[in-house]
Design an enzyme around this catalytic site. Structure first.
Site, PDB file in Angstrom:
ATOM      1  N   CYS A   1       4.721  -6.474 -12.397  1.00  0.00           N
ATOM      2  CA  CYS A   1       4.355  -6.115 -13.772  1.00  0.00           C
ATOM      3  C   CYS A   1       5.576  -5.692 -14.577  1.00  0.00           C
ATOM      4  O   CYS A   1       5.610  -5.842 -15.780  1.00  0.00           O
ATOM      5  CB  CYS A   1       3.348  -4.974 -13.773  1.00  0.00           C
TER       6      CYS A   1
ATOM      7  N   THR B   1     -21.663 -13.091 -16.004  1.00  0.00           N
ATOM      8  CA  THR B   1     -22.032 -14.033 -14.937  1.00  0.00           C
ATOM      9  C   THR B   1     -21.026 -13.919 -13.794  1.00  0.00           C
ATOM     10  O   THR B   1     -19.814 -13.937 -14.020  1.00  0.00           O
ATOM     11  CB  THR B   1     -22.066 -15.470 -15.493  1.00  0.00           C
TER      12      THR B   1
ATOM     13  N   GLN C   1      -2.636  -3.033  -2.158  1.00  0.00           N
ATOM     14  CA  GLN C   1      -1.531  -3.454  -1.264  1.00  0.00           C
ATOM     15  C   GLN C   1      -1.847  -3.188   0.199  1.00  0.00           C
ATOM     16  O   GLN C   1      -1.267  -3.811   1.081  1.00  0.00           O
ATOM     17  CB  GLN C   1      -0.228  -2.738  -1.661  1.00  0.00           C
TER      18      GLN C   1
ATOM     19  N   SER D   1      -7.961  -6.273  -4.287  1.00  0.00           N
ATOM     20  CA  SER D   1      -7.716  -7.444  -5.135  1.00  0.00           C
ATOM     21  C   SER D   1      -7.628  -8.686  -4.251  1.00  0.00           C
ATOM     22  O   SER D   1      -6.954  -8.663  -3.216  1.00  0.00           O
ATOM     23  CB  SER D   1      -6.406  -7.245  -5.896  1.00  0.00           C
TER      24      SER D   1
ATOM     25  N   GLY E   1      -7.993  -6.463  -9.200  1.00  0.00           N
ATOM     26  CA  GLY E   1      -7.638  -5.076  -8.907  1.00  0.00           C
ATOM     27  C   GLY E   1      -7.567  -4.232 -10.163  1.00  0.00           C
ATOM     28  O   GLY E   1      -7.989  -3.068 -10.183  1.00  0.00           O
ATOM     29  N   THR E   2      -7.029  -4.806 -11.230  1.00  0.00           N
ATOM     30  CA  THR E   2      -6.876  -4.033 -12.465  1.00  0.00           C
ATOM     31  C   THR E   2      -8.233  -3.584 -12.986  1.00  0.00           C
ATOM     32  O   THR E   2      -8.424  -2.405 -13.338  1.00  0.00           O
ATOM     33  CB  THR E   2      -6.145  -4.888 -13.530  1.00  0.00           C
TER      34      THR E   2
ATOM     35  N   ASN F   1       3.006  -0.291  -4.210  1.00  0.00           N
ATOM     36  CA  ASN F   1       3.397  -1.685  -4.383  1.00  0.00           C
ATOM     37  C   ASN F   1       4.904  -1.885  -4.514  1.00  0.00           C
ATOM     38  O   ASN F   1       5.394  -2.985  -4.318  1.00  0.00           O
ATOM     39  CB  ASN F   1       2.681  -2.289  -5.592  1.00  0.00           C
TER      40      ASN F   1
HETATM   41  N1  PLP Z   1      -2.886  -2.043  -7.899  1.00  0.00           N
HETATM   42  C1  PLP Z   1      -1.796  -2.344  -7.184  1.00  0.00           C
HETATM   43  C2  PLP Z   1      -1.217  -1.331  -6.245  1.00  0.00           C
HETATM   44  C3  PLP Z   1      -1.186  -3.600  -7.324  1.00  0.00           C
HETATM   45  O1  PLP Z   1      -0.095  -3.885  -6.627  1.00  0.00           O
HETATM   46  C4  PLP Z   1      -1.765  -4.531  -8.235  1.00  0.00           C
HETATM   47  C5  PLP Z   1      -1.133  -5.849  -8.470  1.00  0.00           C
HETATM   48  O2  PLP Z   1       0.064  -5.998  -8.399  1.00  0.00           O
HETATM   49  C6  PLP Z   1      -2.919  -4.164  -8.941  1.00  0.00           C
HETATM   50  C7  PLP Z   1      -3.457  -2.919  -8.745  1.00  0.00           C
HETATM   51  C8  PLP Z   1      -3.585  -5.099  -9.901  1.00  0.00           C
HETATM   52  O3  PLP Z   1      -4.341  -6.074  -9.233  1.00  0.00           O
HETATM   53  P1  PLP Z   1      -4.705  -7.463  -9.989  1.00  0.00           P
HETATM   54  O4  PLP Z   1      -3.443  -8.254 -10.045  1.00  0.00           O
HETATM   55  O5  PLP Z   1      -5.742  -8.099  -9.112  1.00  0.00           O
HETATM   56  O6  PLP Z   1      -5.239  -7.115 -11.323  1.00  0.00           O
END
Ligand code: PLP
Length: 387
Positions: A327, A239, A181, A201, A69-70, A153
Site C-alpha cells: 500500500c 449479491t 498475513q 483475505s 481484508g480491507t 505485514n
Molecule cells: N490487513 C493486512 C495485514 C494486509 O496485509 C492487507 C493487505 O495487504 C490487508 C489487511 C488488506 O487486505 P485486502 O488486500 O484483501 O483488502
C-alpha cells in the site's frame, strides 16, 4: 524471476480455480433466486461457509464473506464499535496497536472524525510487539473495541494474540485481530486464540483478489456498513461473490491442512536467508522480532541506500520484492510501522521486505541472498537511482 513478494499477493491455486469455475459458468445462479440455479448457488455458499468455519473452529453463522481484508477490517472496527456505542453511548474509545494495517488504522480514524470516538494507540517494542502490560495501560471503562493484528505485514512480527485477547475478555471488551498475513502460516482457531472477531483475505493464500472473511463471535453485535438486501444475515448486503467464497474456502482449507509442515519448512529457509543477508551485507539490520515472526517474512533495512533503489536493482537481477507494505509502495514517506518500532526516518527509507510463497525453495533464497548482496553494494556505490 524469483517472486519474494507473497505478502502483497499470491497466484490463485489451481484447486481453487477448479472449484470456482462452475460458479462462474454453468452454475451462475444468484443465491437469492428461488429456482434450481439459485438453490445450487446457495448450497455452494453454504458449503464454503461451513468449510471456512471448520478451519476457524467456529459456527458457519459466525462467518461473513466480504470483498476482502480491507472490508472485513472496516466491518470489524466500525461495525462492532458503532454497535457498542449505540447500546451504550459511554463506550466511545477504540484501541489499536501502533503497527496496524491502514484498513484498521483508517477505520479507527473514521470513528474519531465522524462518530465522537477517541483512538488509543498501544505502543510496540523495538521488535513491533505489543505486550499485555502495554495493552492494559491504555484500556478504559469506555473502551468499545480492541484491534491488534495477528502478524505484521511489513516486518512479520507475530503478536501474543491469545494473551492480549484473554486480557480483553477479562475486561469484557470485544477483541478483533487482523489475521490477513497470519492465515496459512499460523493456526487460526478462534477458540484457541480467544478472539471475538478475525479477518482473512483470499488473495494472500491462493484465492482470488476481492474476497475475504470476517469471523464475528455469535454474541458480538455488529452494525452493518453495506446496506441493501440483507444478505450475509444482514451483516453485509449485496449479491454474494459465490465463486470467490468457494475459491477462498478451497484455498483456506488446503492452506490449513498444509500449515504445520509448511511453516516448519519455510521458517528454516527464512532463517538461512536472514543469516546469509546479515553475513553478506555489511550494516544490514533485520527488522521485526528475531524469533516471533512469520515463517514467510524476512525484512531488513540497508543503511546508506534507498529501499526503492535496492528494489529496482533487485528486479534487474530477477528478484521481485517490496520496499515496505504494498500500500505504501512508491511513496517516499518512511513506513509508520518502522517509525513505531523506533527506527529513524532515514534508515526506515532503506527498508526492503522479502516475503515467501508456499512454493519457495532453498535455491530461490540462495540466489536471492547473492542478488541482495550485489544490489545493495551497487546502490551504495552508484548512489540513489541506478538506471
Ligand atoms: N490487513 C493486512 C495485514 C494486509 O496485509 C492487507 C493487505 O495487504 C490487508 C489487511 C488488506 O487486505 P485486502 O488486500 O484483501 O483488502
Amino acid at each position: 524471476m524469483i517472486f519474494l513478494d507473497a505478502a502483497a499477493t499470491t497466484p490463485v491455486r489451481r484447486e481453487a480455480l477448479d472449484a470456482m469455475w462452475p460458479f462462474l459458468t454453468g452454475e451462475f445462479g444468484n443465491p437469492s433466486s428461488h429456482h434450481s440455479l439459485g438453490d445450487a448457488a446457495t448450497r455452494a455458499l453454504d458449503e464454503a461457509r461451513k468449510a471456512v468455519a471448520t478451519v476457524l473452529g467456529c459456527r458457519p453463522g459466525e462467518v461473513t464473506f466480504t470483498s476482502g481484508g480491507t472490508e472485513a477490517d472496516n466491518l470489524a472496527v466500525k461495525g462492532i464499535a458503532l454497535a457498542r456505542q449505540a447500546a451504550d453511548p459511554a463506550l466511545n474509545r477504540v484501541v489499536i496497536s501502533a503497527v496496524e494495517h491502514p484498513a484498521v488504522e483508517e477505520s479507527a480514524r473514521y470513528l474519531e472524525r465522524f462518530h465522537g470516538f477517541s483512538v488509543d494507540v498501544v505502543p510496540v517494542d523495538r521488535y513491533g510487539m505489543v505486550s499485555p502490560e502495554a495493552l492494559a495501560a491504555v484500556l478504559r471503562p469506555e473502551t468499545a473495541l480492541i484491534s491488534v493484528m495477528y502478524a505484521n505485514n511489513e516486518v512479520g512480527t507475530v503478536q501474543p494474540v491469545a494473551a492480549l485477547a484473554a486480557l480483553a475478555r477479562e475486561r469484557g471488551i470485544p477483541f478483533h485481530t487482523d489475521a490477513v498475513q497470519a492465515a496459512g502460516w499460523l493456526p487460526v482457531d478462534v477458540k484457541t486464540l480467544g478472539v471475538d472477531a478475525l479477518t482473512i483475505s483470499g488473495h494472500k493464500l491462493g484465492a482470488p483478489k476481492g474476497c475475504g472473511v470476517l469471523f464475528v463471535r455469535g454474541r458480538t453485535r455488529t452494525e452493518p456498513l453495506v446496506h441493501g438486501g440483507g444478505q450475509e444475515r444482514g451483516r453485509r448486503s449485496g449479491t454474494e461473490n459465490v465463486a470467490g467464497a468457494v475459491g477462498l474456502a478451497t484455498a483456506l482449507t488446503l492452506a490449513h491442512a498444509e500449515q504445520g509442515a509448511l511453516a516448519e519448512r519455510v521458517a528454516l529457509l527464512r532463517d538461512a536467508f536472514i543469516a546469509a543477508v546479515l553475513d553478506g551485507v555489511p550494516g544490514a539490520v533485520l527488522t521485526g522480532h528475531p524469533v516471533e515472526r512469520l515463517p514467510s517474512v524476512a525484512s531488513f533495512c540497508f543503511p546508506g541506500t534507498s529501499g526503492e533503489s535496492v528494489l529496482l536493482e533487485l528486479e534487474r537481477q530477477g528478484v521481485l520484492c517490496s520496499s515496505g507494505s504494498a500500500c505504501a509502495a512508491g511513496s517516499d514517506a518512511p513506513s509508520p510501522v518502522l517509525l513505531a518500532l523506533g527506527v529513524g526516518a532515514e534508515v526506515a527509507q532503506t527498508a526492503v521486505r522479502f516475503s515467501f510463497a508456499s512454493s519457495v525453495t532453498q535455491a530461490d533464497l540462495e540466489a536471492a541472498a547473492v542478488a541482495v548482496r550485489t544490489a545493495v553494494g551497487s546502490v551504495r556505490t552508484l548512489g540513489r537511482v541506478p538506471q
